[in-house]
Design an enzyme around this catalytic site. Structure first.
Site, PDB file in Angstrom:
ATOM      1  CD  GLN A 101      64.533  42.376 -29.004  1.00  0.00           C
ATOM      2  OE1 GLN A 101      63.416  41.885 -29.087  1.00  0.00           O
ATOM      3  NE2 GLN A 101      65.311  42.537 -30.062  1.00  0.00           N
ATOM      4  CE  LYS A 156      60.609  40.908 -31.709  1.00  0.00           C
ATOM      5  NZ  LYS A 156      61.946  40.711 -31.182  1.00  0.00           N
ATOM      6  CG  ASP A 172      63.787  34.836 -30.821  1.00  0.00           C
ATOM      7  OD1 ASP A 172      63.166  35.076 -31.867  1.00  0.00           O
ATOM      8  OD2 ASP A 172      64.510  35.667 -30.231  1.00  0.00           O
TER       9      ASP A 172
END
Ligand code: NAP
Length: 289
Positions: A99, A55, A122
């Site tokens: 994450q 990322k 997200d």
């Protein structure tokens, strides 16, 4: 039936990243901010570390800033929430990605709900999922992997209105939000899962079949209606003594068999995988504007 068209997610994602790089440059040239993504990694799960590294690399490629926060597995929930609160306040951080999975002593829903809704790139915050689920509402962000699937379908001119779509899997990250996006695109959606009866028959009714279950090569050739579109979200590492590393990555679909019957199919790797990060970058740019 001729072999299926391969839907090349790698190429589609590369095109998208090039467009994003141009938009980031234009935004900054017009005096706008440099979009910034903060990633938070708790613990030392090697797969998560690779995802996070990719990322950051992708941010760099399109001219965005990225800020990596790596915390030990012993981090308390309160410490993690304090970091999220700090990132919520920072003007140079436009998107926050925590994450997953988090260590077992941390309640992931509590942490996700603490992310500012306008930095939730997200798209996991319940408010953002709610906007996605309600008719007539415009979501702030689209969830990354489902949006990647939709983008592949769109650029490949796969008709969705009125199509029978079957989504295998109902996770918060893939199956459920993808089903919502398909409903928004006027598909007739069936969500199948581990309790579904006669999965092959359910799949055979699909004009569009999306597999997001995490079971290597679960979907066999005779589960697929001839001429269907098949999207394989699965990423599963299996042992293979003949491979250089002793293992290889396969999807949730038995590719060779299914490609004989489907009209179009995504490969693994090189299908949905590269799209997820491209969509994360797109959301981060959106958050910065
Ligand atoms: P998950 O949270 O484990 O959810 C799996 C879903 O599949 C659940 O809804 C489960 O049903 C269902 N399922 C499991 N075994 C099944 C079976 N034998 N028959 C029917 N349904 C079954 O997984 P996930 O996070 O959604 O990920 C799914 C796959 O996509 C994994 O391989 C993952 O690595 C991959 N993935 C890829 C990307 C990407 O960027 N390409 C992103 C995310 C995930 P229940 O709800 O009944 O348990």
């Amino acid at each position: 039936m001729p072999p299926a068209t391969i839907l090349d997610g790698k190429a589609i994602a590369a095109q998208l990243r090039a467009e994003l790089a141009a938009r980031v440059a234009a935004c900054m040239a017009a005096g706008g901010p440099q979009p910034g993504l903060a990633t938070v990694l708790v613990g030392d799960d090697p797969a998560s570390a690779i995802y996070v590294r990719n990322k950051h690399k992708a941010c760099q490629e399109v001219g965005m800033r990225s800020f990596g926060f790596e915390l030990p597995a012993s981090t308390s929930q309160a410490e993690l929430l304090a970091l999220v609160a700090e990132l919520n306040q920072r003007a140079d951080v436009h998107g926050i990605l925590v994450q997953l999975p988090l260590p077992a002593h941390i309640d992931a829903p509590t942490v996700i709900a603490a992310i500012a809704v306008y930095k939730d790139v997200d798209c996991l915050h319940p408010e953002n999922v709610g906007l996605l689920a309600q008719k007539g509402r415009q979501p702030r962000f689209l969830p990354c992997t489902p949006a990647g699937v939709m983008h592949i379908l769109q650029v490949s001119n796969i008709a969705l209105a009125g199509a029978n779509a079957v989504v295998l899997g109902r996770s918060n990250i893939v199956g459920m939000p993808l089903s919502l996006l398909l409903v928004r695109a006027d598909a007739t959606v069936t969500i199948a899962h581990s309790r579904t009866q006669d999965l092959p028959a359910v799949c055979r009714a699909a004009d569009l079949l999306v597999a997001a279950v995490g079971v290597p090569e679960l979907v066999r050739g005779d589960w697929v209606k001839p001429g269907a579109t098949v999207i394989d979200v699965g990423v599963n590492r299996i042992a293979d003594p003949a491979a250089k590393r002793g293992s290889r990555v396969v999807g949730d679909v038995a590719f060779a068999e299914v490609a004989e019957r489907a009209a179009a199919i995504t490969p693994v790797p090189g299908g949905v995988g590269p799209m997820t990060i491209a969509m994360l970058l797109q959301n981060t740019l959106r958050a910065a504007l």
